[in-house]
Design a protein around this motif. Structure first.
Motif, PDB file in Angstrom:
ATOM      1  N   TYR A 129       9.602  -0.501   2.825  1.00  0.00           N
ATOM      2  CA  TYR A 129       9.151  -0.097   1.579  1.00  0.00           C
ATOM      3  C   TYR A 129       8.357   1.185   1.401  1.00  0.00           C
ATOM      4  CZ  TYR A 129      11.164  -4.456  -0.033  1.00  0.00           C
ATOM      5  OH  TYR A 129      11.895  -5.475  -0.378  1.00  0.00           O
ATOM      6  N   LYS A 130       8.616   2.218   2.564  1.00  0.00           N
ATOM      7  CA  LYS A 130       7.762   3.079   2.762  1.00  0.00           C
ATOM      8  C   LYS A 130       7.475   3.954   1.640  1.00  0.00           C
ATOM      9  CE  LYS A 130       7.887   6.870   6.132  1.00  0.00           C
ATOM     10  NZ  LYS A 130       8.745   7.602   7.324  1.00  0.00           N
ATOM     11  N   SER A 131       8.801   4.465   0.818  1.00  0.00           N
ATOM     12  CA  SER A 131       8.439   5.294  -0.281  1.00  0.00           C
ATOM     13  C   SER A 131       7.576   4.583  -1.439  1.00  0.00           C
ATOM     14  CB  SER A 131       9.698   6.004  -0.877  1.00  0.00           C
ATOM     15  OG  SER A 131      10.492   5.050  -1.387  1.00  0.00           O
ATOM     16  N   ALA A 132       7.844   3.314  -1.810  1.00  0.00           N
ATOM     17  CA  ALA A 132       7.153   2.826  -2.718  1.00  0.00           C
ATOM     18  C   ALA A 132       5.780   2.564  -2.276  1.00  0.00           C
ATOM     19  CB  ALA A 132       7.662   1.087  -3.022  1.00  0.00           C
ATOM     20  N   ILE A 133       5.468   2.426  -1.270  1.00  0.00           N
ATOM     21  CA  ILE A 133       4.164   2.088  -0.636  1.00  0.00           C
ATOM     22  C   ILE A 133       3.335   3.556  -0.658  1.00  0.00           C
ATOM     23  CG2 ILE A 133       2.766   1.723   1.385  1.00  0.00           C
ATOM     24  CD1 ILE A 133       5.068  -0.508   2.057  1.00  0.00           C
ATOM     25  N   ASN A 134       3.965   4.603  -0.187  1.00  0.00           N
ATOM     26  CA  ASN A 134       3.376   5.751  -0.432  1.00  0.00           C
ATOM     27  C   ASN A 134       2.828   6.138  -1.677  1.00  0.00           C
ATOM     28  OD1 ASN A 134       3.380   6.117   2.263  1.00  0.00           O
ATOM     29  ND2 ASN A 134       5.210   7.450   2.408  1.00  0.00           N
ATOM     30  N   LYS A 135       3.796   5.915  -2.570  1.00  0.00           N
ATOM     31  CA  LYS A 135       3.507   6.326  -4.023  1.00  0.00           C
ATOM     32  C   LYS A 135       2.487   5.509  -4.455  1.00  0.00           C
ATOM     33  CE  LYS A 135       5.733   6.414  -8.558  1.00  0.00           C
ATOM     34  NZ  LYS A 135       7.019   5.844  -9.162  1.00  0.00           N
ATOM     35  N   LEU A 136       2.592   4.112  -4.190  1.00  0.00           N
ATOM     36  CA  LEU A 136       1.085   3.563  -4.785  1.00  0.00           C
ATOM     37  C   LEU A 136      -0.023   3.791  -4.257  1.00  0.00           C
ATOM     38  CD1 LEU A 136       3.333  -0.025  -5.084  1.00  0.00           C
ATOM     39  CD2 LEU A 136       2.402   1.447  -6.816  1.00  0.00           C
ATOM     40  N   LEU A 137       0.189   3.882  -2.773  1.00  0.00           N
ATOM     41  CA  LEU A 137      -1.180   4.377  -2.171  1.00  0.00           C
ATOM     42  C   LEU A 137      -1.764   5.750  -2.688  1.00  0.00           C
ATOM     43  CD1 LEU A 137      -0.462   3.545   1.703  1.00  0.00           C
ATOM     44  CD2 LEU A 137      -2.236   2.441   0.152  1.00  0.00           C
ATOM     45  N   GLU A 138      -0.975   6.702  -2.745  1.00  0.00           N
ATOM     46  CA  GLU A 138      -1.239   7.924  -3.391  1.00  0.00           C
ATOM     47  C   GLU A 138      -2.219   7.905  -4.629  1.00  0.00           C
ATOM     48  OE1 GLU A 138       2.121  10.574  -3.297  1.00  0.00           O
ATOM     49  OE2 GLU A 138       2.299  10.603  -1.326  1.00  0.00           O
ATOM     50  N   ASN A 139      -1.437   6.876  -5.615  1.00  0.00           N
ATOM     51  CA  ASN A 139      -1.888   6.849  -6.807  1.00  0.00           C
ATOM     52  C   ASN A 139      -3.032   5.611  -7.000  1.00  0.00           C
ATOM     53  OD1 ASN A 139      -0.437   8.599  -8.606  1.00  0.00           O
ATOM     54  ND2 ASN A 139       1.087   7.330  -7.678  1.00  0.00           N
ATOM     55  N   ASP A 140      -3.662   5.080  -5.730  1.00  0.00           N
ATOM     56  CA  ASP A 140      -4.731   4.202  -5.461  1.00  0.00           C
ATOM     57  C   ASP A 140      -4.686   2.952  -6.349  1.00  0.00           C
ATOM     58  OD1 ASP A 140      -7.124   3.749  -4.477  1.00  0.00           O
ATOM     59  OD2 ASP A 140      -8.295   4.389  -6.210  1.00  0.00           O
ATOM     60  N   LEU A 141      -3.146   2.661  -6.204  1.00  0.00           N
ATOM     61  CA  LEU A 141      -2.945   1.284  -7.048  1.00  0.00           C
ATOM     62  C   LEU A 141      -2.840   0.010  -6.142  1.00  0.00           C
ATOM     63  CD1 LEU A 141      -0.287   2.764  -9.173  1.00  0.00           C
ATOM     64  CD2 LEU A 141      -2.534   2.154 -10.005  1.00  0.00           C
ATOM     65  N   ILE A 142      -2.622   0.196  -4.735  1.00  0.00           N
ATOM     66  CA  ILE A 142      -2.597  -0.774  -3.801  1.00  0.00           C
ATOM     67  C   ILE A 142      -3.552  -0.383  -2.509  1.00  0.00           C
ATOM     68  CG2 ILE A 142      -0.486  -1.720  -4.225  1.00  0.00           C
ATOM     69  CD1 ILE A 142       0.442  -0.315  -1.653  1.00  0.00           C
ATOM     70  N   GLN A 143      -4.035  -1.375  -1.994  1.00  0.00           N
ATOM     71  CA  GLN A 143      -4.893  -1.138  -0.999  1.00  0.00           C
ATOM     72  C   GLN A 143      -4.182  -1.964   0.431  1.00  0.00           C
ATOM     73  OE1 GLN A 143      -8.060  -4.296  -0.419  1.00  0.00           O
ATOM     74  NE2 GLN A 143      -9.524  -2.551  -0.552  1.00  0.00           N
ATOM     75  N   ILE A 144      -4.122  -1.329   1.573  1.00  0.00           N
ATOM     76  CA  ILE A 144      -3.652  -2.229   2.734  1.00  0.00           C
ATOM     77  C   ILE A 144      -4.906  -2.026   3.996  1.00  0.00           C
ATOM     78  CG2 ILE A 144      -2.115  -2.328   4.665  1.00  0.00           C
ATOM     79  CD1 ILE A 144       0.098  -0.588   2.551  1.00  0.00           C
ATOM     80  N   LYS A 145      -5.267  -3.470   4.188  1.00  0.00           N
ATOM     81  CA  LYS A 145      -6.411  -3.472   4.941  1.00  0.00           C
ATOM     82  C   LYS A 145      -6.163  -4.976   5.690  1.00  0.00           C
ATOM     83  CE  LYS A 145     -11.485  -3.928   4.180  1.00  0.00           C
ATOM     84  NZ  LYS A 145     -12.424  -4.297   3.323  1.00  0.00           N
ATOM     85  N   ASN A 146      -6.337  -4.722   7.074  1.00  0.00           N
ATOM     86  CA  ASN A 146      -6.123  -5.777   8.241  1.00  0.00           C
ATOM     87  C   ASN A 146      -4.755  -6.369   7.848  1.00  0.00           C
ATOM     88  OD1 ASN A 146      -9.140  -5.479   8.962  1.00  0.00           O
ATOM     89  ND2 ASN A 146      -9.594  -6.862   7.452  1.00  0.00           N
TER      90      ASN A 146
END
Ligand code: SAM
Ligand code: SF4
Length: 374
Positions: A338-355
């Protein structure tokens, strides 16, 4: 080795009156319809015994409709049939839904005898003006009494449902409802944003301009206020609309969100069992004629639907999606897939990936964010 587990849902499609917003499978019955329904339901319970052999029931949810409208003795009768045909885990969480005005001391005693240890009360609001818009036939005092009846009978795990974004509801109205609800000795609150279901009297009145919804900004403000206020008072959000005191998350609903199996019995009840989704017929006559053979929309899961479901359900919760669990379940690489969806959502500060966990930052807009994955 411990036995594999599944949850059990039992649908009671009866209500005293129909609320203006509701499109759940429920109606106001005649007495003989209730009696025949209970016989049909028991038949379905008995027939499910064979296919669940060797497995245990982890939680039970008797929902509706309004189970508390059933005549005296019916819940005990249904639960006796359940115990005879299924193997329940020790301390099985058994929830029953009730309306504040169809639950009394006798019913609380009966439910306790039947083994119910959790009660879910539909309050919606303490405000008579809003209850009238919703066509609810109870008041806040009925809810106070209902909580007390449950506690008197050692049913100590109590949820109260409320609604946000209802026509004529102001933020101040909501603040008052929330204050009164947290002052009750309860463990759990579900706060649902109003969904305008097609062809309900409430939706029609809104369409005709007879009632006006709060604006989007007002609705967001109400939701954010609810999350903050409840957190300050010990009810921590764990899913978009669900808030619990420490240790009191709904075991039954957590099973849904973790993609655990569940068997739904009764009219229109949904199931996910042995890799298959289906629901029972919504046609009351058809159900009575053939309660053991009335499945519709049977769908066998594929790897793709299973993946999408895990993402969709996990991202609704504050626990989020555990990347390692996803990768191990499907022998794949979530971040790559889901690389492209994840990148888009991270760039727009809509998701967080932690631990190793993906979480949505603003659960209020989770549907739009989840859609990015599909
Ligand atoms: C199916 S009802 C069962 C409980 C019980 N019959 C009652 O209404 O008190 C469960 C909850 O769903 C919520 N609900 C039903 N229809 C809804 C809608 N259109 N929008 C938002 N919440 C809804 C209400 O808060 C209700 O308490
Ligand atoms: S009491 Fe509950 S199930 Fe019945 S009509 Fe109202 S919201 Fe729907």
């Amino acid at each position: 080795m411990s036995k594999s587990q599944f949850a059990l849902y039992i649908h009671i499609p009866f209500c005293v009156s129909k609320c203006s917003y509701c499109d759940f499978c429920s109606f106001v019955p005649k007495l003989e319809q209730v009696t025949t329904y209970i016989s049909a339901l028991k038949q379905e319970i008995e027939s499910a015994k064979e296919k669940t052999k060797g497995r245990q029931v982890s939680s039970i949810y008797i929902g509706g409709g309004t189970p508390s409208t059933l005549p005296a003795g019916a819940v005990e009768e249904i639960m006796a049939c359940v115990r005879k045909n299924f193997d329940l885990v020790e301390n099985c969480s058994i929830t029953i839904e009730a309306n504040p005005n169809s639950f009394d001391s006798e019913k609380a005693k009966e439910y306790a005898r039947a083994g119910c240890n959790r009660l879910s009360l539909g309050l919606q609001s303490d405000n008579d003006k809003i209850l009238k818009v919703l066509n609810r036939a109870h008041n806040f005092n009925d809810c106070v009494n209902a909580v007390q009846f449950a506690l008197n009978n050692n049913i100590n795990d109590i949820n109260v449902d409320i609604m946000l974004g209802v026509p004529q509801q102001t933020k101040r109205d909501l603040e008052i409802t929330l204050q009164k609800v947290i002052d009750l000795p309860i463990t759990h609150i579900s706060a649902y944003g109003l969904i305008c279901e097609p062809n309900t009297p409430l939706t029609n009145a809104i369409r005709q301009g007879k009632l006006i919804l709060p604006s989007d900004d007002e609705a967001v403000e109400m939701y954010d206020y609810t999350v903050d206020f409840l957190a300050k008072h010990g009810f921590k959000r764990y899913e978009i609309s669900n808030f619990a005191k420490e240790g009191y998350r709904s075991a039954h609903n957590m099973n849904y969100w973790k993609r655990g199996e569940y068997l739904g019995l009764g009219l229109a009840a949904h199931s996910f069992y042995n890799g298959t989704h289906w629901h029972n017929t919504e046609d009351f006559t058809k159900y009575l004629q053939n309660p053991t053979n009335c499945r519709e929309d049977i769908e066998h899961e594929t790897i793709q639907t299973a993946k999408e479901e895990m993402i969709m359900l996990a991202l609704r919760t504050t626990d989020g999606l555990d990347i390692e669990k996803y990768n191990n379940t499907f022998s794949c690489d979530f971040l790559q897939e889901y690389k492209s969806a994840i990148n888009k959502l991270l760039e727009n500060d809509l998701i967080q990936i932690k631990n190793g966990v993906v979480r949505i930052k603003n659960l209020y807009i989770s549907n739009a964010i989840i859609a990015e994955f599909f």
